[in-house]
Scaffold this active site. Sequence first.
Site, PDB file in Angstrom:
ATOM      1  N   THR A 154      -4.140  -7.747  -5.809  1.00 45.01           N
ATOM      2  CA  THR A 154      -5.107  -6.638  -5.882  1.00 45.01           C
ATOM      3  C   THR A 154      -6.434  -7.203  -6.350  1.00 45.01           C
ATOM      4  O   THR A 154      -6.463  -8.175  -7.098  1.00 45.01           O
ATOM      5  CB  THR A 154      -4.587  -5.594  -6.899  1.00 45.01           C
ATOM      6  OG1 THR A 154      -3.459  -4.962  -6.327  1.00 45.01           O
ATOM      7  CG2 THR A 154      -5.626  -4.538  -7.241  1.00 45.01           C
ATOM      8  N   ARG A 182       3.945   6.699  -2.222  1.00 47.42           N
ATOM      9  CA  ARG A 182       3.718   6.234  -3.599  1.00 47.42           C
ATOM     10  C   ARG A 182       2.207   6.079  -3.855  1.00 47.42           C
ATOM     11  O   ARG A 182       1.458   5.639  -3.013  1.00 47.42           O
ATOM     12  CB  ARG A 182       4.418   4.875  -3.781  1.00 47.42           C
ATOM     13  CG  ARG A 182       4.275   4.294  -5.175  1.00 47.42           C
ATOM     14  CD  ARG A 182       3.478   3.010  -5.163  1.00 47.42           C
ATOM     15  NE  ARG A 182       3.353   2.425  -6.487  1.00 47.42           N
ATOM     16  CZ  ARG A 182       2.462   1.486  -6.775  1.00 47.42           C
ATOM     17  NH1 ARG A 182       1.654   1.025  -5.857  1.00 47.42           N
ATOM     18  NH2 ARG A 182       2.373   1.016  -7.998  1.00 47.42           N
ATOM     19  N   ILE A 183       1.768   6.490  -5.045  1.00 51.44           N
ATOM     20  CA  ILE A 183       0.347   6.430  -5.391  1.00 51.44           C
ATOM     21  C   ILE A 183       0.099   5.235  -6.307  1.00 51.44           C
ATOM     22  O   ILE A 183       0.723   5.094  -7.356  1.00 51.44           O
ATOM     23  CB  ILE A 183      -0.090   7.724  -6.130  1.00 51.44           C
ATOM     24  CG1 ILE A 183       0.289   8.988  -5.343  1.00 51.44           C
ATOM     25  CG2 ILE A 183      -1.576   7.682  -6.472  1.00 51.44           C
ATOM     26  CD1 ILE A 183      -0.587   9.381  -4.224  1.00 51.44           C
ATOM     27  N   SER A 184      -0.827   4.379  -5.902  1.00 49.64           N
ATOM     28  CA  SER A 184      -1.211   3.222  -6.720  1.00 49.64           C
ATOM     29  C   SER A 184      -2.162   3.653  -7.838  1.00 49.64           C
ATOM     30  O   SER A 184      -2.867   4.650  -7.713  1.00 49.64           O
ATOM     31  CB  SER A 184      -1.912   2.209  -5.822  1.00 49.64           C
ATOM     32  OG  SER A 184      -2.670   1.317  -6.574  1.00 49.64           O
ATOM     33  N   ASP A 185      -2.213   2.864  -8.898  1.00 46.91           N
ATOM     34  CA  ASP A 185      -3.169   3.137  -9.987  1.00 46.91           C
ATOM     35  C   ASP A 185      -4.614   2.847  -9.575  1.00 46.91           C
ATOM     36  O   ASP A 185      -5.555   3.329 -10.209  1.00 46.91           O
ATOM     37  CB  ASP A 185      -2.844   2.264 -11.203  1.00 46.91           C
ATOM     38  CG  ASP A 185      -3.029   0.795 -10.849  1.00 46.91           C
ATOM     39  OD1 ASP A 185      -2.233   0.268 -10.038  1.00 46.91           O
ATOM     40  OD2 ASP A 185      -3.987   0.165 -11.341  1.00 46.91           O
ATOM     41  N   GLY A 204      -1.818  -5.085 -11.665  1.00 46.19           N
ATOM     42  CA  GLY A 204      -0.485  -5.137 -12.268  1.00 46.19           C
ATOM     43  C   GLY A 204       0.385  -4.043 -11.689  1.00 46.19           C
ATOM     44  O   GLY A 204       0.114  -3.534 -10.595  1.00 46.19           O
TER      45      GLY A 204
HETATM   46  N1  ASP Z   1      -1.847  -2.166  -9.235  1.00 43.34           N
HETATM   47  C1  ASP Z   1      -1.409  -2.284  -7.868  1.00 43.34           C
HETATM   48  C2  ASP Z   1      -0.433  -1.185  -7.575  1.00 43.34           C
HETATM   49  O1  ASP Z   1       0.478  -0.954  -8.358  1.00 43.34           O
HETATM   50  C3  ASP Z   1      -0.764  -3.612  -7.558  1.00 43.34           C
HETATM   51  C4  ASP Z   1      -1.423  -4.814  -8.185  1.00 43.34           C
HETATM   52  O2  ASP Z   1      -2.370  -4.698  -8.936  1.00 43.34           O
HETATM   53  O3  ASP Z   1      -0.975  -5.935  -7.917  1.00 43.34           O
HETATM   54  O4  ASP Z   1      -0.529  -0.566  -6.553  1.00 43.34           O
END
Ligand code: ASP
Length: 280
Positions: A154, A182-185, A204
């Site tokens: 990311t 699914r919803i990402s942060d 993360g």
């Molecule tokens: N934060 C992202 C998610 O959970 C993935 C990542 O940051 O690697 O969608």
Amino acid sequence: MKIIIHGGFFSESDQSHEVKVAKQNSLKEIAQKAYHYLESHSAFETVAYAVSLLEDDELYNAGIGSQIQSDGVIRMSAAIMDGETQKMSGVINIQNVKNPILVAKDLMKEDDRVLGGSGAKNYASEHGFEDFSTEIPQRRKEYEAKLNNGGKGTVGCVALDKDGKLAVATSTGGKGFEIPGRISDSATVAGNYANEFCAVSCTGVGEDIVSNATSTKIVTRVTDGMDLKQAFDKTFAELKVIDGFAGAIAIDKNGNIFHQDSYPTMVFASFDGNQFEVFN
Ligand code: ASP
């Protein structure tokens, strides 16, 4: 003027030394380009530009090179927040656009500023964003081999411009193999938040970042008087209680730059015109 970018997490166990060096070189080049851009643009314009460059590099799990979800489809999320106006705009689970962050930026002028799924894609098509497949053969191979690298890669950028304004942008292809919907942060205030005092981008496990409200907490703590280190320490101590997996980058209004991760290590680069740091 200050800039810091991240390219998600790097794990020696599932990514090679060559990939690590390639990511470090790419981050260095993009941080430098974005810094030059910042000389004649606002922080808001610059974070979108920097994240679009990261999305264009297939090394990262955002834009081109995004991870594939459990049903074989790529859905991407991105958000941008202007610290001055305290407005955020974003796209959630958008398909087939090259630069989700530029669609997110375009939405800033609308009353409805966060769009999801087909609504986000329709908006993009109506506003001149061409159909573009962000799938690369490597991700399809990983998907077919049922290999999931856990969404590592990311991207995000925080910038402070010459007028003292802060902004943040974050973009992701998600965790990989997630349940559709699914919803990402990354397109929420937990993963991407800014005001006039501080701006923060996270990477993360999205579920951990949302549970911890990581970006919002750090920004609020700095707003209420903590310095960056205190704000990060307290927020990451709270993340530890839930065994959260996250990293964050930040800049405060005085130009202090900070980053921290709960599990080593996040790849990032920062540049302030004199000093360059490239880490993982
Ligand atoms: N934060 C992202 C998610 O959970 C993935 C990542 O940051 O690697 O969608």
